[in-house]
Design a protein around this motif. Structure first.
Motif, PDB file in Angstrom:
ATOM      1  N   ILE A 333      31.536 -75.534 -67.804  1.00 38.59           N
ATOM      2  CA  ILE A 333      31.149 -75.606 -69.219  1.00 38.59           C
ATOM      3  C   ILE A 333      29.836 -74.865 -69.429  1.00 38.59           C
ATOM      4  O   ILE A 333      28.858 -75.127 -68.731  1.00 38.59           O
ATOM      5  CB  ILE A 333      30.993 -77.072 -69.661  1.00 38.59           C
ATOM      6  CG1 ILE A 333      32.266 -77.856 -69.343  1.00 38.59           C
ATOM      7  CG2 ILE A 333      30.657 -77.159 -71.139  1.00 38.59           C
ATOM      8  CD1 ILE A 333      32.105 -79.344 -69.493  1.00 38.59           C
ATOM      9  N   ILE A 368      35.237 -74.267 -78.678  1.00 39.23           N
ATOM     10  CA  ILE A 368      34.629 -75.148 -77.684  1.00 39.23           C
ATOM     11  C   ILE A 368      33.368 -75.767 -78.290  1.00 39.23           C
ATOM     12  O   ILE A 368      32.454 -75.054 -78.706  1.00 39.23           O
ATOM     13  CB  ILE A 368      34.280 -74.379 -76.397  1.00 39.23           C
ATOM     14  CG1 ILE A 368      35.518 -73.666 -75.850  1.00 39.23           C
ATOM     15  CG2 ILE A 368      33.679 -75.323 -75.373  1.00 39.23           C
ATOM     16  CD1 ILE A 368      36.670 -74.571 -75.527  1.00 39.23           C
ATOM     17  N   TYR A 372      32.720 -81.102 -75.580  1.00 41.09           N
ATOM     18  CA  TYR A 372      33.999 -80.718 -74.972  1.00 41.09           C
ATOM     19  C   TYR A 372      34.370 -81.599 -73.789  1.00 41.09           C
ATOM     20  O   TYR A 372      35.512 -82.067 -73.681  1.00 41.09           O
ATOM     21  CB  TYR A 372      33.949 -79.252 -74.520  1.00 41.09           C
ATOM     22  CG  TYR A 372      35.123 -78.863 -73.654  1.00 41.09           C
ATOM     23  CD1 TYR A 372      36.330 -78.488 -74.224  1.00 41.09           C
ATOM     24  CD2 TYR A 372      35.028 -78.891 -72.263  1.00 41.09           C
ATOM     25  CE1 TYR A 372      37.422 -78.154 -73.429  1.00 41.09           C
ATOM     26  CE2 TYR A 372      36.105 -78.566 -71.465  1.00 41.09           C
ATOM     27  CZ  TYR A 372      37.303 -78.203 -72.046  1.00 41.09           C
ATOM     28  OH  TYR A 372      38.372 -77.884 -71.261  1.00 41.09           O
ATOM     29  N   SER A 375      35.891 -84.855 -74.857  1.00 38.35           N
ATOM     30  CA  SER A 375      36.827 -84.820 -75.975  1.00 38.35           C
ATOM     31  C   SER A 375      38.270 -84.713 -75.471  1.00 38.35           C
ATOM     32  O   SER A 375      38.514 -84.220 -74.368  1.00 38.35           O
ATOM     33  CB  SER A 375      36.515 -83.629 -76.887  1.00 38.35           C
ATOM     34  OG  SER A 375      36.797 -82.407 -76.223  1.00 38.35           O
ATOM     35  N   ALA A 378      39.902 -81.513 -73.788  1.00 36.14           N
ATOM     36  CA  ALA A 378      39.665 -81.123 -72.403  1.00 36.14           C
ATOM     37  C   ALA A 378      40.858 -81.398 -71.500  1.00 36.14           C
ATOM     38  O   ALA A 378      40.908 -80.909 -70.375  1.00 36.14           O
ATOM     39  CB  ALA A 378      38.425 -81.845 -71.869  1.00 36.14           C
TER      40      ALA A 378
END
Length: 407
Positions: A333, A368, A372, A375, A378
């Motif tokens: 990420i 995104i 993320y 959530s 993902a």
């Protein structure tokens, strides 16, 4: 109830700090582990009531807040680290006190260490007066999130007491050794004299593998050496590849779902196992592999090396099959985007020509967002086989990827 899929989405970080000889390249005399002030430990009489809340990082590590020299610091509970380690970038670092501290064996190679004496360290009901911490670079990549932590709390701080980790309630506490706060299935545990970390044994494919490092700082499930995998005679299982990140860099391993693993009295079915290549990290430090937080988080766990045992009480996720990738992409990420860290061998992404470093800015048209990792979006990377996911790359191109079982 569907199990969370976050372990497949961000990177997984594993690392290990060992007692090594002082580095010959150090500019100042290094303090060897034997010469370090170990400090004086005190466990409060009400320690059992002092639960420490935590959250799991995207890399599956236990992250919490504690105090170092009167300052709040963010920390990770790491029984695979011999000596507690402070990040060079932490505001808690006092450069005036920093001296050379030898070197460490870590995932990806060797790293130089410093050593900083401390006045006090406190977590929950445990306090240490005196002693010190090792110091090294500790990048955010070690947690799989965008924010680095200040400290890894290692076996030097923890091993004199029992550690009760309640993963379901996201809290842990330190108890006097010998306490048994809950019933469960037991397995052997010790702190090795050779490596100064928590160690146990497992049985895989009917073969006993030892020593196995019990490493709460390793976000993966179970890792074994190539020799251990061959001895277990499970080579007929379909495998793919995965990547891990440690202090000294990345490492690629094999990955399989095995029918059964035994840890003492406890039997875990359909467990994820990583297979290190010959000459990999576990072999280099003289062990047969690791049990990580990706495995331990399915249970309430008591780690008590003083009583030479660990105890497992099955949590709500213990009998669920592990999440497995159906996309073949392992993702990190980066704020408003995802970065492909590894394209898994034999997966649909590899067949479609995806490459390490590809950047994703939207999933099925949804950008995104900052949340993320927690959530529902993902879950796409391990979605139902046959689903087609539309992935918007950050260069404006759009790719469609059909999810499938491949290991």
């Amino acid at each position: 109830m569907r199990r969370a899929l976050l372990a497949l989405v961000p990177l997984i970080a594993v690392l290990f700090v060992s007692a090594r000889e002082p580095s010959k390249s150090a500019t100042a005399p290094a303090i060897s582990p034997a010469a370090r002030d170990r400090g004086v430990y005190r466990l409060a009489t009400d320690a059992e009531a002092r639960w420490i809340p935590f959250d799991l990082t995207p890399g599956n590590q236990i992250r919490f807040t504690m105090q170092l020299d009167g300052r709040d610091v963010t920390a990770i509970l790491d029984t695979g680290v011999s000596y507690s380690l402070l990040a060079k970038a932490s505001p808690a670092l006092d450069t005036a006190k920093l001296v050379a501290g030898g070197s460490a064996t870590a995932i990806g190679g060797s790293v130089a260490l410093g050593w900083m004496p401390t006045r006090t360290i406190a977590l929950g009901g445990l306090a240490r007066i005196g002693g010190g911490v090792t110091v090294a670079d500790l990048p955010a990549i070690a947690t799989g999130s965008m924010s680095a932590v200040d400290l890894l709390v290692g076996a030097d701080m923890l091993a004199g007491h029992a550690l009760d980790i309640d993963y379901a309630a996201k809290r842990f506490r330190l108890l006097r050794s010998g306490r048994l706060p809950f019933k469960g299935e037991t397995a052997p545990l010790r702190v090795s004299t050779e490596r100064s970390v928590y160690e146990s044994t497992i049985t895989l494919g009917g073969r006993r593998l030892a020593p196995i490092v019990v490493d709460t700082g390793d976000g993966s499930s179970v890792t074994v050496t190539a020799a251990g995998w061959q001895a277990a005679n499970l080579t007929a299982l379909r495998t793919t590849s995965a990547i891990s990140f440690g202090l000294a860099g990345p490492a690629v391993s094999g990955l399989a779902i095995v029918p059964e693993i035994r840890v003492g009295e406890m039997v875990a079915r359909e467990a994820e196992v990583r297979i290190e290549p010959a000459g990999g990290f576990s072999q280099a430090i003289g062990t047969a592999g690791r049990i990580g937080s990706g495995f331990l988080q399915n249970y309430r766990v008591l780690l008590d090396p003083g009583a030479r045992r660990m105890v497992f009480s099955r949590g709500p996720k213990a009998d669920l099959p592990p999440p497995r990738s159906t996309s073949g992409l392992l993702i990190g990420i980066e704020k408003d985007r995802l970065k492909v860290l590894h394209v898994m061998r034999g997966g649909p992404a590899a067949a479609a020509g995806w490459k390490d470093g590809d950047l994703i800015c939207s999933i099925d048209g949804v950008p995104i967002a900052a949340d993320y990792a927690t959530s529902p979006i993902a879950a796409w990377s391990a979605g139902a086989p046959g689903r087609i996911v539309t992935l918007g790359l950050c260069d404006g191109t759009v790719r469609r990827l059909e999810l499938t079982h491949f290991y």
